[in-house]
Scaffold this active site. Structure first.
Site, PDB file in Angstrom:
ATOM      1  N   CYS A 242       1.022  -1.026  -0.061  1.00 43.79           N
ATOM      2  CA  CYS A 242       0.011   0.067  -0.281  1.00 43.79           C
ATOM      3  C   CYS A 242       1.005   1.105   0.038  1.00 43.79           C
ATOM      4  O   CYS A 242       1.631   1.411   0.988  1.00 43.79           O
ATOM      5  CB  CYS A 242      -1.167   0.066   1.172  1.00 43.79           C
ATOM      6  SG  CYS A 242      -2.020   1.609   1.265  1.00 43.79           S
TER       7      CYS A 242
ATOM      8  N   CYS B  56      -0.371   4.083   2.434  1.00 47.48           N
ATOM      9  CA  CYS B  56      -0.601   3.935   3.822  1.00 47.48           C
ATOM     10  C   CYS B  56      -0.218   2.367   4.373  1.00 47.48           C
ATOM     11  O   CYS B  56       0.825   2.091   4.233  1.00 47.48           O
ATOM     12  CB  CYS B  56      -1.686   4.480   4.764  1.00 47.48           C
ATOM     13  SG  CYS B  56      -3.182   4.030   3.791  1.00 47.48           S
ATOM     14  N   SER B  57      -1.160   1.874   4.686  1.00 44.75           N
ATOM     15  CA  SER B  57      -0.832   0.241   5.274  1.00 44.75           C
ATOM     16  C   SER B  57      -2.184  -0.492   4.953  1.00 44.75           C
ATOM     17  O   SER B  57      -2.191  -1.494   5.681  1.00 44.75           O
ATOM     18  CB  SER B  57      -0.531   0.445   6.729  1.00 44.75           C
ATOM     19  OG  SER B  57      -1.571   0.943   7.448  1.00 44.75           O
ATOM     20  N   CYS B  58      -2.977  -0.113   3.772  1.00 45.27           N
ATOM     21  CA  CYS B  58      -4.081  -1.105   3.768  1.00 45.27           C
ATOM     22  C   CYS B  58      -3.567  -2.407   3.546  1.00 45.27           C
ATOM     23  O   CYS B  58      -2.807  -2.944   2.801  1.00 45.27           O
ATOM     24  CB  CYS B  58      -4.755  -0.491   2.482  1.00 45.27           C
ATOM     25  SG  CYS B  58      -5.572   1.426   2.514  1.00 45.27           S
TER      26      CYS B  58
HETATM   27 FE    FE Z   1      -3.210   1.858   3.050  1.00 42.51          FE
END
Ligand code: FE
Length: 219
Positions: free
Chosen positions: A124, A127-129
């Protein structure tokens, strides 16, 4: 389970994080993400916007009770059942929901399958999906600036850092997760696994192999 699961402990070594905030000391937030989270949690709790006990419950659920086992079951089933695999690749959301794997951070799933021709890897960049219902909480390195930038720019080097060397003829395809779509990599089934049960196969499916930064373990 080998190198893949050890990555959490050694993540900082494998994916160095050059972004240490010394280059912009005016930044008013603490540089350590854990501190930032703590600060945010405190503010939100004081304002009555969140309940820390509820947060702990959510984190415990995804970290300890779900983990990557759900994803491993999906992969093991796909290895054993071609019809299931086809359905998964066609509409992963429907298939994994049918197994009860549905919830926040996993509303729209796409499954991508590794072959001799193509190796899939998930990041991602924003961010951190991450597909929580299938893989639990994302590992620290997945959220790092270094991984997010390098996965797109130099995926083969990142794979090498994870100890994965692909044949030259194998293309690497990088999938960028979003708030809308989360990916599950179906790794290649290892040799010598004919006749194995779903449970036996699950033990070969590492978390990293479902992100594409690892391979399934050979028995
Ligand atoms: Fe994300």
């Amino acid at each position: 389970m080998g190198s893949a699961l050890d990555k959490d402990q050694g993540a900082g070594n494998d994916v160095p994080m050059p972004h240490d905030h010394r280059d912009h000391p005016h930044d008013r937030l603490p540089s350590d993400p854990a501190l930032r989270v703590r600060a945010l949690e405190t503010v939100l709790t004081q304002k009555g916007l969140i309940d820390p006990a509820a947060l702990d419950e959510i984190i415990d659920t995804y970290e300890n009770r779900i983990g990557p086992r759900n994803g491993a079951r999906v992969v093991a089933r796909a290895w054993r059942d071609p019809d299931f695999c086809a359905a998964l690749l066609d509409d992963a959301t429907a298939v994994v929901s049918g197994m009860g794997y549905y919830g926040r951070q996993g509303e729209h799933m796409v499954a991508v399958q590794n072959t001799d021709e193509t190796h899939n890897m998930v990041v991602c960049t924003l961010c951190s999906c991450y597909p929580w219902p299938l893989l639990g909480i994302p590992p620290t390195w997945y959220k790092s600036d270094a991984y997010r930038a390098r996965a797109v720019r130099e995926p083969r080097k990142v794979l090498a850092d994870f100890g994965v060397t692909l044949p030259e003829g194998t293309a690497v395809r990088v999938w960028d997760s979003t708030a809308e779509v989360r990916y599950l990599v179906v790794p290649q089934r290892p040799e010598g696994t004919d006749g194995m049960s779903e449970e036996q196969l699950m033990a070969l499916v590492t978390r990293d192999s479902m992100i594409g930064t690892g391979l399934a373990v050979s028995p």
